[in-house]
Write a protein that holds these residues in place. Structure first.
Motif, PDB file in Angstrom:
ATOM      1  N   GLN A  92       0.818  -1.206   0.000  1.00  0.00           N
ATOM      2  CA  GLN A  92       0.000   0.000   0.000  1.00  0.00           C
ATOM      3  C   GLN A  92       0.856   1.262   0.000  1.00  0.00           C
ATOM      4  O   GLN A  92       0.447   2.292  -0.552  1.00  0.00           O
ATOM      5  CB  GLN A  92      -0.930  -0.012   1.218  1.00  0.00           C
ATOM      6  N   LEU A  93       2.027   1.188   0.583  1.00  0.00           N
ATOM      7  CA  LEU A  93       2.902   2.362   0.684  1.00  0.00           C
ATOM      8  C   LEU A  93       3.950   2.425  -0.421  1.00  0.00           C
ATOM      9  O   LEU A  93       4.814   3.297  -0.401  1.00  0.00           O
ATOM     10  CB  LEU A  93       3.594   2.374   2.051  1.00  0.00           C
ATOM     11  N   PRO A 114      16.414  -2.812  13.665  1.00  0.00           N
ATOM     12  CA  PRO A 114      15.007  -2.489  13.945  1.00  0.00           C
ATOM     13  C   PRO A 114      14.810  -1.093  14.525  1.00  0.00           C
ATOM     14  O   PRO A 114      13.743  -0.492  14.345  1.00  0.00           O
ATOM     15  CB  PRO A 114      14.598  -3.578  14.941  1.00  0.00           C
ATOM     16  N   ALA A 115      15.833  -0.549  15.189  1.00  0.00           N
ATOM     17  CA  ALA A 115      15.703   0.778  15.793  1.00  0.00           C
ATOM     18  C   ALA A 115      15.472   1.863  14.752  1.00  0.00           C
ATOM     19  O   ALA A 115      14.940   2.933  15.070  1.00  0.00           O
ATOM     20  CB  ALA A 115      16.956   1.098  16.607  1.00  0.00           C
ATOM     21  N   TYR A 116      15.843   1.600  13.484  1.00  0.00           N
ATOM     22  CA  TYR A 116      15.641   2.597  12.438  1.00  0.00           C
ATOM     23  C   TYR A 116      14.186   2.665  11.976  1.00  0.00           C
ATOM     24  O   TYR A 116      13.817   3.573  11.229  1.00  0.00           O
ATOM     25  CB  TYR A 116      16.507   2.274  11.216  1.00  0.00           C
ATOM     26  N   ALA A 117      13.364   1.687  12.363  1.00  0.00           N
ATOM     27  CA  ALA A 117      12.012   1.585  11.822  1.00  0.00           C
ATOM     28  C   ALA A 117      11.202   2.869  12.027  1.00  0.00           C
ATOM     29  O   ALA A 117      10.387   3.243  11.185  1.00  0.00           O
ATOM     30  CB  ALA A 117      11.284   0.393  12.440  1.00  0.00           C
ATOM     31  N   MET A 118      11.397   3.551  13.154  1.00  0.00           N
ATOM     32  CA  MET A 118      10.616   4.760  13.423  1.00  0.00           C
ATOM     33  C   MET A 118      11.002   5.926  12.515  1.00  0.00           C
ATOM     34  O   MET A 118      10.314   6.952  12.497  1.00  0.00           O
ATOM     35  CB  MET A 118      10.770   5.171  14.895  1.00  0.00           C
ATOM     36  N   LEU A 119      12.079   5.780  11.732  1.00  0.00           N
ATOM     37  CA  LEU A 119      12.523   6.852  10.837  1.00  0.00           C
ATOM     38  C   LEU A 119      12.105   6.610   9.385  1.00  0.00           C
ATOM     39  O   LEU A 119      12.512   7.346   8.496  1.00  0.00           O
ATOM     40  CB  LEU A 119      14.046   6.989  10.904  1.00  0.00           C
ATOM     41  N   THR A 120      11.289   5.588   9.134  1.00  0.00           N
ATOM     42  CA  THR A 120      10.892   5.244   7.771  1.00  0.00           C
ATOM     43  C   THR A 120       9.613   5.968   7.360  1.00  0.00           C
ATOM     44  O   THR A 120       8.866   6.496   8.193  1.00  0.00           O
ATOM     45  CB  THR A 120      10.655   3.728   7.653  1.00  0.00           C
ATOM     46  N   HIS A 121       9.363   5.952   6.042  1.00  0.00           N
ATOM     47  CA  HIS A 121       8.098   6.471   5.532  1.00  0.00           C
ATOM     48  C   HIS A 121       6.929   5.697   6.134  1.00  0.00           C
ATOM     49  O   HIS A 121       5.873   6.269   6.424  1.00  0.00           O
ATOM     50  CB  HIS A 121       8.064   6.373   4.005  1.00  0.00           C
ATOM     51  N   ALA A 122       7.113   4.381   6.295  1.00  0.00           N
ATOM     52  CA  ALA A 122       6.038   3.550   6.827  1.00  0.00           C
ATOM     53  C   ALA A 122       5.621   4.006   8.219  1.00  0.00           C
ATOM     54  O   ALA A 122       4.436   4.055   8.542  1.00  0.00           O
ATOM     55  CB  ALA A 122       6.477   2.090   6.853  1.00  0.00           C
ATOM     56  N   ALA A 123       6.600   4.329   9.061  1.00  0.00           N
ATOM     57  CA  ALA A 123       6.289   4.763  10.420  1.00  0.00           C
ATOM     58  C   ALA A 123       5.510   6.070  10.415  1.00  0.00           C
ATOM     59  O   ALA A 123       4.689   6.313  11.301  1.00  0.00           O
ATOM     60  CB  ALA A 123       7.579   4.919  11.222  1.00  0.00           C
ATOM     61  N   ALA A 124       5.766   6.903   9.396  1.00  0.00           N
ATOM     62  CA  ALA A 124       5.059   8.175   9.285  1.00  0.00           C
ATOM     63  C   ALA A 124       3.733   8.038   8.538  1.00  0.00           C
ATOM     64  O   ALA A 124       3.008   9.023   8.369  1.00  0.00           O
ATOM     65  CB  ALA A 124       5.949   9.200   8.569  1.00  0.00           C
ATOM     66  N   GLY A 125       3.431   6.805   8.071  1.00  0.00           N
ATOM     67  CA  GLY A 125       2.204   6.595   7.322  1.00  0.00           C
ATOM     68  C   GLY A 125       2.247   7.196   5.936  1.00  0.00           C
ATOM     69  O   GLY A 125       1.204   7.495   5.349  1.00  0.00           O
ATOM     70  N   PRO A 127       3.638   7.143   1.782  1.00  0.00           N
ATOM     71  CA  PRO A 127       4.145   6.277   0.716  1.00  0.00           C
ATOM     72  C   PRO A 127       5.557   6.684   0.329  1.00  0.00           C
ATOM     73  O   PRO A 127       5.976   7.821   0.560  1.00  0.00           O
ATOM     74  CB  PRO A 127       3.160   6.518  -0.433  1.00  0.00           C
ATOM     75  N   LEU A 128       6.296   5.752  -0.250  1.00  0.00           N
ATOM     76  CA  LEU A 128       7.605   6.109  -0.783  1.00  0.00           C
ATOM     77  C   LEU A 128       7.425   7.128  -1.907  1.00  0.00           C
ATOM     78  O   LEU A 128       6.462   7.049  -2.681  1.00  0.00           O
ATOM     79  CB  LEU A 128       8.309   4.867  -1.332  1.00  0.00           C
ATOM     80  N   PRO A 129       8.332   8.090  -2.038  1.00  0.00           N
ATOM     81  CA  PRO A 129       8.213   9.060  -3.130  1.00  0.00           C
ATOM     82  C   PRO A 129       8.464   8.400  -4.479  1.00  0.00           C
ATOM     83  O   PRO A 129       9.088   7.337  -4.563  1.00  0.00           O
ATOM     84  CB  PRO A 129       9.305  10.092  -2.802  1.00  0.00           C
ATOM     85  N   ASP A 130       7.967   9.036  -5.533  1.00  0.00           N
ATOM     86  CA  ASP A 130       8.201   8.507  -6.878  1.00  0.00           C
ATOM     87  C   ASP A 130       9.690   8.441  -7.188  1.00  0.00           C
ATOM     88  O   ASP A 130      10.164   7.501  -7.820  1.00  0.00           O
ATOM     89  CB  ASP A 130       7.486   9.375  -7.921  1.00  0.00           C
ATOM     90  N   ASP A 131      10.429   9.449  -6.749  1.00  0.00           N
ATOM     91  CA  ASP A 131      11.870   9.491  -6.969  1.00  0.00           C
ATOM     92  C   ASP A 131      12.571   9.246  -5.639  1.00  0.00           C
ATOM     93  O   ASP A 131      12.557  10.106  -4.751  1.00  0.00           O
ATOM     94  CB  ASP A 131      12.286  10.851  -7.548  1.00  0.00           C
ATOM     95  N   VAL A 132      13.157   8.076  -5.486  1.00  0.00           N
ATOM     96  CA  VAL A 132      13.865   7.746  -4.240  1.00  0.00           C
ATOM     97  C   VAL A 132      15.360   8.016  -4.351  1.00  0.00           C
ATOM     98  O   VAL A 132      16.120   7.685  -3.440  1.00  0.00           O
ATOM     99  CB  VAL A 132      13.618   6.280  -3.839  1.00  0.00           C
ATOM    100  N   GLY A 133      15.771   8.584  -5.490  1.00  0.00           N
ATOM    101  CA  GLY A 133      17.179   8.932  -5.656  1.00  0.00           C
ATOM    102  C   GLY A 133      18.055   7.789  -6.114  1.00  0.00           C
ATOM    103  O   GLY A 133      19.280   7.908  -6.079  1.00  0.00           O
ATOM    104  N   MET A 134      17.440   6.689  -6.556  1.00  0.00           N
ATOM    105  CA  MET A 134      18.207   5.536  -7.025  1.00  0.00           C
ATOM    106  C   MET A 134      17.618   5.055  -8.352  1.00  0.00           C
ATOM    107  O   MET A 134      16.431   4.708  -8.399  1.00  0.00           O
ATOM    108  CB  MET A 134      18.175   4.393  -6.000  1.00  0.00           C
ATOM    109  N   PRO A 135      18.405   5.053  -9.437  1.00  0.00           N
ATOM    110  CA  PRO A 135      17.877   4.617 -10.740  1.00  0.00           C
ATOM    111  C   PRO A 135      17.657   3.113 -10.781  1.00  0.00           C
ATOM    112  O   PRO A 135      18.225   2.366  -9.977  1.00  0.00           O
ATOM    113  CB  PRO A 135      18.980   5.036 -11.722  1.00  0.00           C
TER     114      PRO A 135
END
Length: 227
Positions: A92-93, A114-125, A127-135
């Motif tokens: 969904q995200l 696992p400690a990084y999980a709270m810093l993800t897009h998922a934790a903020a509810g 979606p990942l951006p269209d451009d994630v900076g990686m081709p």
């Protein structure tokens, strides 16, 4: 006279509740992970923590394609990957829609924790951006020279292709060029083209097919062998 009232955050004075303590502990673990990340080492098949804008995401290396010192192939996955509910939430995200990506190892913060999980897009509810900076790092075409015992070498690598059907089309075109002479173009070898995963860890060995005549690239590779 102005009176300023100060109160302690929490449910009540005294020791924090177990719930509050769990939040504090998780926050401290996150700070420790960010300030002192566990170094990520190529070739160990370890999930990595990578920066995507102001967020940190979990990147899963493509099996066998994580040994490059400057680039590897990864897929961005939901931080709770491994749990059944994470797949639906991640879909969904947008976590499953990016495919394999070229990730510069300089963008890797460290081994995923696992400690990084709270810093993800998922934790903020979010979606990942269209451009994630990686081709994209999806597909390639390998032209291989093989002996009858299946030993040999790769003569030419083309890529990356962002869609598998384009890679397959170019492989078919090269095989048409080789038709009728595949067994004799290099004495003792059979030369064929096939589509394959783009090996990001060995990206310097690839020739970009876009804007190039792939038949001419094949002719140059064959000429180099026979020269």
């Amino acid at each position: 006279m102005t009176r300023r009232m100060f109160c302690r955050c929490g449910n009540a004075p005294g020791a924090p509740s177990p719930e509050d303590q769990a939040v504090v502990d998780a926050f401290r673990a996150m700070l420790a992970a960010v300030c002192d990340p566990q170094p990520w080492t190529p070739g160990r098949a370890q999930d990595a923590a990578v920066r995507v804008g102001p967020f940190i995401e979990r990147a899963h290396p493509r099996p066998g394609d994580d040994h490059g010192t400057d680039q590897i192939a990864v897929a961005l996955v939901h931080p709770d990957t491994g749990h059944a509910a994470a797949y639906l939430h991640g879909h969904q995200l947008g976590y499953t829609g990016k495919g394999w990506l070229r990730c510069e190892t300089a963008a890797i913060l460290g081994v995923w924790q696992p400690a990084y999980a709270m810093l993800t897009h998922a934790a903020a509810g979010l979606p990942l951006p269209d451009d994630v900076g990686m081709p994209p790092a999806h597909y390639g075409v390998h032209v291989e020279a093989r002996r009858s015992d299946n030993t040999g070498y790769t003569l030419l690598r083309l890529g990356p292709y962002t869609q598998t059907w384009i890679a397959s089309r170019d492989a078919d075109r090269l095989n048409t060029e080789l038709a009728g002479k595949a067994a004799t173009v290099i004495p003792g070898f059979t030369v064929t083209a096939k589509d394959a995963p783009f090996d990001v860890s060995d990206h310097d060995s690839y020739t970009d097919p876009h804007g190039n005549d792939i038949a001419a690239l094949l002719a140059d590779a064959l000429a180099g062998v026979s020269a």
